[in-house]
Motif scaffolding. Structure first.
Motif: not given
Length: 313
Positions: A278-284
């Motif tokens: 989720v964190i990777t998705e939000i960062a992008a």
């Protein structure tokens, strides 16, 4: 309870102590909670079971540990909330021995005090139950999970937001907040909305959830769900009026970035089943969660601003 000493990070011989950005945000929020406890008589925390209110409650628990949180909780229930979120709300209240006030939109509709909207969404109908409950229970400080990165109307909000006796917001009456000095003065009947997460971003919230191992409702992670397409969003079918005959339902792998009324909160296609994913998705992402998945904010260019003036968030 996290303190500067316990959370300090060694960065070198010349700067032996330094706070990470999450420690700094946490420290600011804890300070705000304690300021409210010292300045006001009847504060309340808005708690919906969404991620921002969950983090806000976690911070309140830290601010006063090992003592209990000295505030009750308030949820404005539209009647169209996600069952998973309501279950989480009730479980959390029981786990921490908290007192929960529920203002029901459905009760107002049943009494004829509110009317259903043609589009079925009830989020705009929350204002009257919220403001009535604040007045009836004489709450003088109301904690909300609003963040400045969410939407333009919230970007200019103060941490302490003064509201008049009708819960309305007047920009000319807001006070400067220099050096983390907060002015809680208010006349009888007025109250202050308090936003401890004002300076947080969506990414900060998720990183903090991961660091603190905070449990969330399952719908924040990817799962298969029957949804239909409306206004560019994947919505969940429900008693609120969807789908229409020309809106076919299909099962997709989705998750929710924000949680509100089922009629106006869209899911996003996602395979993120873990916090790291989720964190990777939000960062992008280049869209805020409200900009991407909240139809109630798209009713007009000034939808949130209008609701803020009327007494919402």
């Amino acid at each position: 309870m996290t303190t500067v000493a316990s959370s300090a990070r060694a960065t070198g011989p010349e700067t032996p102590y330094a706070l990470s950005h999450l420690d700094a945000l946490e420290s600011e929020a804890v300070h705000i909670f304690r300021e409210v406890a010292g300045e006001f008589e009847r504060p309340v925390i808005l708690f919906s079971g969404g991620k921002d209110s969950i983090v806000m409650l976690h911070l309140a628990l830290k601010a006063f540990a090992p003592a209990p949180v000295p505030f009750s909780l308030l949820h404005v229930d539209t009647g169209h909330n996600f069952p998973e979120v309501l279950e989480y709300r009730d479980r959390t209240v029981a786990e921490h021995g908290l007192r929960l006030h529920v203002a029901s939109v459905q009760e107002y509709i049943d009494r004829g005090d509110l009317r259903e909207r043609p589009d079925g969404t009830r989020n705009p109908l929350q204002t009257v139950p919220l403001t009535d409950t604040i007045r009836e229970r004489r709450f003088d400080a109301v904690f909300g999970g609003g963040r400045r990165d969410e939407e333009r109307a919230r970007a200019k909000e103060r941490v302490f937001s003064l509201r008049d006796a009708f819960s309305q917001w007047d920009p000319r009456r807001q006070r400067p907040e220099l050096w983390q000095l907060y002015n809680g003065r208010h006349a009888p009947g007025e109250h202050v909305r308090v936003f401890p997460l004002s300076n947080w971003t969506e990414l900060d919230v998720w990183q903090y959830i991961a660091r603190e191992s905070i449990a969330l409702p399952e719908i924040y992670f990817a799962h298969e769900r029957p949804v239909f397409r409306r206004s560019g969003m994947w919505l969940t079918a429900g008693e609120w009026g969807g789908p229409a005959d020309d809106e076919p339902v299909e099962t997709r792998l989705v998750r929710y970035r924000t949680v509100g009324d089922m009629s106006c909160t869209g899911a996003v296609d996602s395979d993120a089943t873990t916090l790291d994913a989720v964190i990777t998705e939000i960062a992008a992402s280049r869209l805020t969660e409200r900009g991407a998945t909240r139809a109630d904010d798209k009713l007009s260019e000034a939808a949130m601003e209008d609701r803020k003036r009327e007494g919402y968030f």
